[in-house]
Design a protein around this motif. Structure first.
Motif, PDB file in Angstrom:
ATOM      1  N   ILE A  75      95.363   0.074  71.446  1.00 43.14           N
ATOM      2  CA  ILE A  75      95.605   1.423  70.927  1.00 43.14           C
ATOM      3  C   ILE A  75      97.090   1.773  71.000  1.00 43.14           C
ATOM      4  O   ILE A  75      97.691   2.166  70.014  1.00 43.14           O
ATOM      5  CB  ILE A  75      94.760   2.456  71.708  1.00 43.14           C
ATOM      6  CG1 ILE A  75      93.273   2.089  71.645  1.00 43.14           C
ATOM      7  CG2 ILE A  75      94.994   3.864  71.169  1.00 43.14           C
ATOM      8  CD1 ILE A  75      92.716   1.986  70.250  1.00 43.14           C
ATOM      9  N   LEU A  94      90.754  -3.987  71.808  1.00 45.30           N
ATOM     10  CA  LEU A  94      91.244  -2.969  70.881  1.00 45.30           C
ATOM     11  C   LEU A  94      92.564  -2.456  71.463  1.00 45.30           C
ATOM     12  O   LEU A  94      92.586  -1.856  72.532  1.00 45.30           O
ATOM     13  CB  LEU A  94      90.194  -1.857  70.849  1.00 45.30           C
ATOM     14  CG  LEU A  94      90.258  -0.787  69.789  1.00 45.30           C
ATOM     15  CD1 LEU A  94      90.152  -1.403  68.400  1.00 45.30           C
ATOM     16  CD2 LEU A  94      89.110   0.203  70.014  1.00 45.30           C
ATOM     17  N   TYR A 138      91.598  -1.322  75.090  1.00 43.32           N
ATOM     18  CA  TYR A 138      90.210  -1.166  75.528  1.00 43.32           C
ATOM     19  C   TYR A 138      89.460  -2.449  75.211  1.00 43.32           C
ATOM     20  O   TYR A 138      89.760  -3.122  74.229  1.00 43.32           O
ATOM     21  CB  TYR A 138      89.542   0.005  74.809  1.00 43.32           C
ATOM     22  CG  TYR A 138      90.124   1.346  75.165  1.00 43.32           C
ATOM     23  CD1 TYR A 138      90.007   1.856  76.461  1.00 43.32           C
ATOM     24  CD2 TYR A 138      90.801   2.102  74.217  1.00 43.32           C
ATOM     25  CE1 TYR A 138      90.541   3.086  76.786  1.00 43.32           C
ATOM     26  CE2 TYR A 138      91.335   3.338  74.542  1.00 43.32           C
ATOM     27  CZ  TYR A 138      91.205   3.823  75.822  1.00 43.32           C
ATOM     28  OH  TYR A 138      91.740   5.051  76.140  1.00 43.32           O
ATOM     29  N   PRO A 158      96.116  10.670  62.566  1.00 42.55           N
ATOM     30  CA  PRO A 158      94.695  10.663  62.235  1.00 42.55           C
ATOM     31  C   PRO A 158      93.817  10.390  63.458  1.00 42.55           C
ATOM     32  O   PRO A 158      94.284   9.854  64.458  1.00 42.55           O
ATOM     33  CB  PRO A 158      94.563   9.511  61.229  1.00 42.55           C
ATOM     34  CG  PRO A 158      95.934   9.283  60.708  1.00 42.55           C
ATOM     35  CD  PRO A 158      96.868   9.668  61.811  1.00 42.55           C
ATOM     36  N   SER A 159      92.570  10.755  63.316  1.00 42.31           N
ATOM     37  CA  SER A 159      91.591  10.533  64.369  1.00 42.31           C
ATOM     38  C   SER A 159      91.517   9.047  64.700  1.00 42.31           C
ATOM     39  O   SER A 159      91.584   8.209  63.795  1.00 42.31           O
ATOM     40  CB  SER A 159      90.257  11.046  63.844  1.00 42.31           C
ATOM     41  OG  SER A 159      89.407  11.276  64.890  1.00 42.31           O
ATOM     42  N   GLY A 160      91.419   8.740  65.977  1.00 50.44           N
ATOM     43  CA  GLY A 160      91.244   7.347  66.394  1.00 50.44           C
ATOM     44  C   GLY A 160      92.533   6.569  66.570  1.00 50.44           C
ATOM     45  O   GLY A 160      92.507   5.387  66.924  1.00 50.44           O
ATOM     46  N   THR A 161      93.684   7.224  66.372  1.00 49.05           N
ATOM     47  CA  THR A 161      94.948   6.488  66.490  1.00 49.05           C
ATOM     48  C   THR A 161      95.492   6.472  67.918  1.00 49.05           C
ATOM     49  O   THR A 161      96.443   5.756  68.199  1.00 49.05           O
ATOM     50  CB  THR A 161      96.040   7.090  65.576  1.00 49.05           C
ATOM     51  OG1 THR A 161      96.038   8.497  65.749  1.00 49.05           O
ATOM     52  CG2 THR A 161      95.807   6.755  64.122  1.00 49.05           C
ATOM     53  N   GLY A 162      94.914   7.283  68.816  1.00 50.66           N
ATOM     54  CA  GLY A 162      95.354   7.211  70.210  1.00 50.66           C
ATOM     55  C   GLY A 162      96.018   8.461  70.756  1.00 50.66           C
ATOM     56  O   GLY A 162      96.675   8.403  71.798  1.00 50.66           O
ATOM     57  N   LYS A 163      95.822   9.605  70.092  1.00 55.80           N
ATOM     58  CA  LYS A 163      96.438  10.844  70.584  1.00 55.80           C
ATOM     59  C   LYS A 163      95.904  11.209  71.975  1.00 55.80           C
ATOM     60  O   LYS A 163      96.687  11.492  72.884  1.00 55.80           O
ATOM     61  CB  LYS A 163      96.162  12.015  69.621  1.00 55.80           C
ATOM     62  CG  LYS A 163      96.727  11.822  68.231  1.00 55.80           C
ATOM     63  CD  LYS A 163      96.468  13.016  67.337  1.00 55.80           C
ATOM     64  CE  LYS A 163      94.989  13.320  67.103  1.00 55.80           C
ATOM     65  NZ  LYS A 163      94.258  12.231  66.407  1.00 55.80           N
ATOM     66  N   SER A 164      94.585  11.209  72.105  1.00 55.06           N
ATOM     67  CA  SER A 164      94.007  11.579  73.402  1.00 55.06           C
ATOM     68  C   SER A 164      94.408  10.561  74.457  1.00 55.06           C
ATOM     69  O   SER A 164      94.744  10.929  75.595  1.00 55.06           O
ATOM     70  CB  SER A 164      92.481  11.643  73.311  1.00 55.06           C
ATOM     71  OG  SER A 164      92.100  12.681  72.440  1.00 55.06           O
ATOM     72  N   THR A 165      94.414   9.292  74.073  1.00 50.01           N
ATOM     73  CA  THR A 165      94.807   8.244  75.010  1.00 50.01           C
ATOM     74  C   THR A 165      96.228   8.500  75.513  1.00 50.01           C
ATOM     75  O   THR A 165      96.495   8.461  76.718  1.00 50.01           O
ATOM     76  CB  THR A 165      94.723   6.860  74.320  1.00 50.01           C
ATOM     77  OG1 THR A 165      93.386   6.674  73.860  1.00 50.01           O
ATOM     78  CG2 THR A 165      95.121   5.746  75.251  1.00 50.01           C
TER      79      THR A 165
HETATM   80  P1  ADP Z   1      92.454  10.205  68.934  1.00 53.01           P
HETATM   81  O1  ADP Z   1      92.553  11.171  70.063  1.00 53.01           O
HETATM   82  O2  ADP Z   1      93.737  10.031  68.170  1.00 53.01           O
HETATM   83  O3  ADP Z   1      91.327  10.485  68.007  1.00 53.01           O
HETATM   84  P2  ADP Z   1      91.683   8.341  71.024  1.00 53.01           P
HETATM   85  O4  ADP Z   1      92.883   8.198  71.903  1.00 53.01           O
HETATM   86  O5  ADP Z   1      90.590   9.194  71.530  1.00 53.01           O
HETATM   87  O6  ADP Z   1      92.164   8.767  69.559  1.00 53.01           O
HETATM   88  O7  ADP Z   1      91.060   6.910  70.749  1.00 53.01           O
HETATM   89  C1  ADP Z   1      91.773   5.858  70.153  1.00 53.01           C
HETATM   90  C2  ADP Z   1      90.846   4.684  69.961  1.00 53.01           C
HETATM   91  O8  ADP Z   1      90.486   4.139  71.214  1.00 53.01           O
HETATM   92  C3  ADP Z   1      89.545   5.019  69.251  1.00 53.01           C
HETATM   93  O9  ADP Z   1      89.244   3.984  68.365  1.00 53.01           O
HETATM   94  C4  ADP Z   1      88.542   5.105  70.382  1.00 53.01           C
HETATM   95  O10 ADP Z   1      87.276   4.743  69.923  1.00 53.01           O
HETATM   96  C5  ADP Z   1      89.086   4.088  71.358  1.00 53.01           C
HETATM   97  N1  ADP Z   1      88.748   4.428  72.753  1.00 53.01           N
HETATM   98  C6  ADP Z   1      89.128   5.557  73.409  1.00 53.01           C
HETATM   99  N2  ADP Z   1      88.684   5.553  74.677  1.00 53.01           N
HETATM  100  C7  ADP Z   1      87.982   4.410  74.823  1.00 53.01           C
HETATM  101  C8  ADP Z   1      87.276   3.803  75.914  1.00 53.01           C
HETATM  102  N3  ADP Z   1      87.204   4.400  77.112  1.00 53.01           N
HETATM  103  N4  ADP Z   1      86.687   2.606  75.692  1.00 53.01           N
HETATM  104  C9  ADP Z   1      86.773   1.986  74.489  1.00 53.01           C
HETATM  105  N5  ADP Z   1      87.432   2.488  73.438  1.00 53.01           N
HETATM  106  C10 ADP Z   1      88.029   3.688  73.593  1.00 53.01           C
END
Ligand code: ADP
Ligand code: MG
Length: 229
Positions: free
Chosen positions: A25, A23, A16, A44-51
């Protein structure tokens, strides 16, 4: 027994921002899921699970790497083709149910089936069966706002599997529920997955629930590695 790979991610990169604010991920993440397998993604939160789940579910494009769903390489496909594969092969459950507020539980589960071309009676029957299976058959005529958090998530799970996908992807599906409800919803999800021979990748913070899956993985430095919950 031969194992069939239903989802395969190879060398997935996702970044990103740009320049100094870049950044990274996912940095070459590899993962594969075989038919009938349930896997927990614990990180942990913020590691990229949703991504990772969004990339796997064809909701987002990776910056690099391959996504193969049901043997089809989705990397260079048109948006139309990706949408059609997503609708046919992937079920997605979000942390917050994302049900359509103006429709009943039954209608929410019928919707993807109607889009897939089933008749209304067919869709209604399957939706009713799924609600019964999730033990909320009596809540079919209620709108999401009239349901509890656990009931909403059970409807969302039923909707995700309504078209009998190959792969179920769930992003902290019980993250918003109290522990007792979470355990119940998780068990229902797992029973449904096992009964239908689906494969599932489920992001969760709950180690106790994660241990009930066939295996666990986590994200370390942008890569997927095995994990002991
Ligand atoms: P998780 O689901 O593990 O909490 P995410 O996959 O949501 O993690 O996000 C991983 C990292 O990428 C986080 O630091 C988040 O802030 C960043 N991030 C996610 N989506 C975006 C985006 N569209 N633009 C910029 N940063 C993003
Ligand atoms: Mg997330």
């Amino acid at each position: 027994m031969p194992t069939k790979t239903v989802l395969s991610l190879t060398g997935i990169e996702r970044h990103y921002g740009q320049g100094e604010n870049l950044l990274s991920i996912l940095k070459g993440a590899d993962f594969s899921l075989t038919a009938g397998e349930t896997v927990a993604l614990v990180a942990p939160s913020g590691t990229g699970k949703s991504t990772l789940l969004h990339v796997a579910g064809l909701l987002e494009h990776p910056d690099k790497g391959e996504v193969i769903v049901g043997g089809v390489d989705c990397t260079g496909l048109s948006e139309d083709k990706r949408t059609s594969i997503r609708r046919g092969s992937i079920g997605f459950v979000y942390q917050f149910h994302h049900l359509l507020p103006e429709f009943t539980a039954l209608e929410n589960i019928m919707m993807p089936q109607l889009i897939a071309g089933l008749s209304k009676p067919e869709a209604r029957e399957r939706a009713g069966q799924l609600l019964d299976y999730m033990r909320i058959g009596h809540r079919g005529e209620h709108r999401p706002s009239e349901l509890s958090g656990g009931e909403q998530q059970r409807v969302a799970i039923a909707r995700a599997v309504a078209n009998a996908p190959l792969v179920l992807l769930a992003d902290e599906p019980t993250g918003n529920l109290d522990p007792e409800t979470a355990a119940y919803v998780f068990a229902a999800l797992q029973a449904l997955v096992r009964q239908s021979g689906l494969a599932a990748l489920i992001a969760t913070h709950n180690h106790e629930l994660a241990r009930r899956m066939d295996r666990c993985v986590t994200i370390v430095d942008g890569k997927i590695v095995p994990f002991t919950a």
